[in-house]
Each structure stands twice: as C-alpha cells, then as structure tokens.
Design a protein around this motif. Structure first.
Motif, PDB file in Angstrom:
ATOM      1  N   THR B  79      25.994  57.746  35.307  1.00  0.00           N
ATOM      2  CA  THR B  79      25.884  56.314  35.583  1.00  0.00           C
ATOM      3  C   THR B  79      26.207  55.930  37.014  1.00  0.00           C
ATOM      4  OG1 THR B  79      28.184  55.951  34.999  1.00  0.00           O
ATOM      5  CG2 THR B  79      26.577  55.725  33.234  1.00  0.00           C
ATOM      6  N   GLY B  80      27.002  56.765  37.732  1.00  0.00           N
ATOM      7  CA  GLY B  80      27.369  56.377  39.097  1.00  0.00           C
ATOM      8  C   GLY B  80      28.534  55.400  39.117  1.00  0.00           C
ATOM      9  N   GLU B  81      28.464  54.351  38.315  1.00  0.00           N
ATOM     10  CA  GLU B  81      29.554  53.384  38.206  1.00  0.00           C
ATOM     11  C   GLU B  81      30.022  53.361  36.760  1.00  0.00           C
ATOM     12  OE1 GLU B  81      28.927  49.861  41.442  1.00  0.00           O
ATOM     13  OE2 GLU B  81      28.471  49.441  39.351  1.00  0.00           O
ATOM     14  N   LEU B  82      31.328  53.315  36.563  1.00  0.00           N
ATOM     15  CA  LEU B  82      31.831  53.346  35.197  1.00  0.00           C
ATOM     16  C   LEU B  82      33.247  52.787  35.149  1.00  0.00           C
ATOM     17  CD1 LEU B  82      31.178  54.470  32.266  1.00  0.00           C
ATOM     18  CD2 LEU B  82      32.513  56.487  32.937  1.00  0.00           C
ATOM     19  N   ALA B  83      33.532  52.076  34.057  1.00  0.00           N
ATOM     20  CA  ALA B  83      34.915  51.677  33.774  1.00  0.00           C
ATOM     21  C   ALA B  83      35.316  52.312  32.459  1.00  0.00           C
ATOM     22  CB  ALA B  83      35.024  50.161  33.686  1.00  0.00           C
ATOM     23  N   VAL B  84      36.558  52.810  32.402  1.00  0.00           N
ATOM     24  CA  VAL B  84      37.090  53.418  31.185  1.00  0.00           C
ATOM     25  C   VAL B  84      38.436  52.777  30.888  1.00  0.00           C
ATOM     26  CG1 VAL B  84      37.974  55.552  30.161  1.00  0.00           C
ATOM     27  CG2 VAL B  84      35.868  55.595  31.524  1.00  0.00           C
ATOM     28  N   VAL B  85      38.596  52.321  29.667  1.00  0.00           N
ATOM     29  CA  VAL B  85      39.860  51.709  29.233  1.00  0.00           C
ATOM     30  C   VAL B  85      40.272  52.393  27.937  1.00  0.00           C
ATOM     31  CG1 VAL B  85      40.985  49.581  28.448  1.00  0.00           C
ATOM     32  CG2 VAL B  85      39.286  49.486  30.302  1.00  0.00           C
ATOM     33  N   MET B  86      41.496  52.888  27.892  1.00  0.00           N
ATOM     34  CA  MET B  86      41.946  53.593  26.694  1.00  0.00           C
ATOM     35  C   MET B  86      42.109  52.625  25.510  1.00  0.00           C
ATOM     36  SD  MET B  86      41.863  56.686  27.364  1.00  0.00           S
ATOM     37  CE  MET B  86      41.559  57.602  28.870  1.00  0.00           C
ATOM     38  N   ALA B  87      42.078  53.217  24.302  1.00  0.00           N
ATOM     39  CA  ALA B  87      42.037  52.407  23.081  1.00  0.00           C
ATOM     40  C   ALA B  87      43.426  52.067  22.556  1.00  0.00           C
ATOM     41  CB  ALA B  87      41.273  53.175  22.008  1.00  0.00           C
ATOM     42  N   ASP B  88      44.466  52.623  23.191  1.00  0.00           N
ATOM     43  CA  ASP B  88      45.825  52.437  22.660  1.00  0.00           C
ATOM     44  C   ASP B  88      46.650  51.500  23.533  1.00  0.00           C
ATOM     45  OD1 ASP B  88      46.045  54.086  24.834  1.00  0.00           O
ATOM     46  OD2 ASP B  88      47.262  55.615  23.840  1.00  0.00           O
ATOM     47  N   LEU B  89      45.998  50.432  23.990  1.00  0.00           N
ATOM     48  CA  LEU B  89      46.646  49.463  24.879  1.00  0.00           C
ATOM     49  C   LEU B  89      46.634  48.075  24.225  1.00  0.00           C
ATOM     50  CD1 LEU B  89      44.805  50.560  28.174  1.00  0.00           C
ATOM     51  CD2 LEU B  89      47.050  51.341  27.362  1.00  0.00           C
ATOM     52  N   PRO B  90      47.378  47.906  23.124  1.00  0.00           N
ATOM     53  CA  PRO B  90      47.241  46.681  22.341  1.00  0.00           C
ATOM     54  C   PRO B  90      47.796  45.435  23.017  1.00  0.00           C
ATOM     55  CG  PRO B  90      49.042  48.003  21.477  1.00  0.00           C
ATOM     56  CD  PRO B  90      48.339  48.845  22.515  1.00  0.00           C
ATOM     57  N   LEU B  91      48.476  45.587  24.157  1.00  0.00           N
ATOM     58  CA  LEU B  91      48.989  44.399  24.843  1.00  0.00           C
ATOM     59  C   LEU B  91      47.984  43.805  25.818  1.00  0.00           C
ATOM     60  CD1 LEU B  91      52.699  45.429  25.590  1.00  0.00           C
ATOM     61  CD2 LEU B  91      51.649  44.612  23.469  1.00  0.00           C
TER      62      LEU B  91
END
Lengths: 202, 202
Positions: B79-91
């Motif tokens: 993709t060249g550009e990407l954002a990743v956010v983990m799933a265990d961040l309930p706050l």
C-alpha cells in the motif's frame, strides 16, 4: 498561576529499595526532579519545590513536613488557583506541560498509571485533594460535587510516575534527560525477556 | 489511508489466563476490539480487521494466519501508506485517534507501556515493522535508517494495552465502553490495597 512540585526529601522512593541504596534513591529522586523542573521551565513556568526535607535542585525549596494532602489543601485554600506536578515524572517535556495547562476547564487532572493523580491545574477556589487510594476517582468526584468543569489530559509522559523497579524501563526507553543518564551511569540497561522489557543492573 | 487492526483470533490474550477462562478471553477481546473500532470510526476512519481466526465485530474481517510482522510488512509493501492500531486499546477515544494522525511526519509511532508499539502511521514507502522485543526502539531505528521524518505521540490511552491481570484496573478506572462494561458484568471491581489499585473478581 503558582506551580508547586512536592517531593519527599527524607527517605524518598522506598519502593525502589530492592534495586537502589538509600543514597542512590536520593540521587535518582533529584535527577527526576531536575527533569521535571526543566520541562516546567521550558513551558514558561516558575516552579517552586515543597519538600519534607531539604533536596538539591535548581528552584526555590520550602521545607514543610506536613503530609501531602494537608500541604496541598492549605495551598489551595490560600491561593485559589494552583497547579501541582509530581516530582517523579522524568519523561515530562515542555509540550506535555503545555498540554496540561491548555484545557479551558476549572479543574484539569492528569491520571497516573494505577489510579493516581500525577498533576492537576485548579482554577476553582474550592477544589481540594485526597491522594489516598485511587485518587483520580476521588478527584473526579470532588470536582463534580463542586459543579466544577473538569477535564483530563491524555498523556503517557504525565501518566508515567516512577515508583517501582519495573517502572525504570520506561526511563531507559524514553528519557535522554538527567534520570535516564543517572540510571545508565549506575549500570542499568534494558533487558528484553519473553516479551517484557525490564531495566537491570549489569 | 488504509487502517488495519490486527487481532489474534484463535487463543487471544493468553496472559489473562490466570483470571479469565478461554471463552471469557475471547469475549473480552471482542469487547476491546469493539471499543477500538468505535473510536476509529468516531475519528472518521474506516478500519479493517485482520485476524488469525474469525472474530465477531462490526467491521470487515480478513482471516490471515501469517504472523504479525509478515502480515503488516506485506501490507506496507503493497500500500505504501498504512496505519495500524492494535485491538487491545480499549481506552481509545476519537480525539486520541485524531492525535495519532495529526503529526505531519513520515512515520508516527505510539509507544506502549513496556516498550511496545501500539499504533503507527506510515507515509514512507519503505518503512517496515519488527514487533519482537522492545519494538519501539526497533521502529525508531528502522525509520531513522530510512532517513524518514519520525515522531511519537504522547498518549496514555494509546499506551495502555491490556495484556495482563494488572492491566485490567486501567479499564475499570478509565473506560465506560464495552470492555469496561464487560469486566463489570463479569464481576470485576477495583480494590485499593497499600497504594496499589487492582481489578479483582468479587
């Protein structure tokens, strides 16, 4: 606004006793305090230190043996407006401090990991503190019962207070200030083991 | 920009085994994921979930059994550009998510407590991940070696990943979302003991 940094001067950071001698705990406490004072000054503030016994630092120090609640509540009653920032936040930076003062609210709270309140700004004349237990819950309640407009800042650097040996890794990971230098000079280094990162003495 | 939330679907959150059964770990994982997806959508994003086995959630799910590094690095290459956010961040909240996307940098890193990397935004075509060990150190190095402009966001909510029983107190203290509700319904409550706050089952 008056900005106070409370410090335990007599036997600081006892929970670090498993890894630091009493003299080392004092030196490390003063290194963390130096980082906090530098960040506060970098954001344009003139912090005052209030300590239970004398400490070495580059700011005016008042020695006051009262407990934390009595001390801060007397200052709140006296001044009407007050900011308090704890001395064991060596990751603080000037932008983080600016973030604490930015919200236009009567009471701004900075939660610490584990339910503490690592800093606050009060512009409400009747706000008072209670640092026992999960103080962030008490401070939310106290502010709400006053009808004060209360907000919380979302900062990892303000949340990271250094109390226990397991907290030292955060300093090595994220500090290039006095506290990080002190730990490195004392022989601490990061050890990665089974997904957990710890600070261990070589 | 494509935004991916990786989840372990098969036997999630094994470090919570001392306090949760396998079925409960799955339910709690899905509650945290729901909170993360809601925060991401609230900030205007359209997150995709990539899971090692199927998970229940309100977003498109791709099942992919590759390890985290292989998976994310393939997406970065594609993709060249990407954002990743983990799933265990309930706050997570929408403003926190906005803070992650705000810096005008090639690579934005969100450190987790303990040296992890809980989220990133990459606008550099050659950035790659290595989640083993103290990944925040590796990601800083990888970005710098590329000559990429790299910055880090200062967020407690992004730093607070829920892996171990001691982390659950943060959810009870600061979440009124699905993960907090799930814990409260499962009988967890805050217990204050000797200055430490823990989540314990009644």
């Amino acid at each position: 606004m008056r900005l106070v940094v409370p410090v335990s001067g007599s036997d600081p950071k006892t929970r670090l006793s498993p890894v630091l001698t009493p003299d080392e705990r004092r030196e490390f406490t003063e290194a963390m305090l130096a980082d906090v004072l530098r960040a506060l000054r970098g954001a344009g503030h003139s912090p005052e230190v209030v300590a239970t016994a004398s400490v070495a630092c580059d700011a005016p120090v008042t020695v006051d043996e009262r407990g934390l609640d009595s001390l801060i509540n007397a200052l709140l009653a006296e001044t009407g407006e007050l900011a308090v920032v704890m001395a064991d936040l060596p990751l603080l930076t000037p932008p983080t401090v600016e973030g604490l003062f930015e919200p236009d609210a009567d009471v701004v709270l900075a939660p610490g990991t584990g339910g503490g309140t690592n800093a606050f700004v009060s512009r409400h004349p009747d706000f008072r503190v209670d640092y026992h237990g999960a103080s962030i819950l008490d401070h939310r309640d106290i502010a709400r019962e006053l009808g004060a407009n209360v907000t919380e800042v979302d900062s990892r650097r303000l949340a990271t207070d250094i109390d226990e040996p397991e907290d030292l890794a955060e300093v090595l990971l994220h500090s290039d200030g006095a506290a990080g230098d002190w730990l490195r000079n004392a022989g601490f280094e990061l050890v990665v083991d089974d997904g957990r990162v710890t600070a261990e003495r070589a």
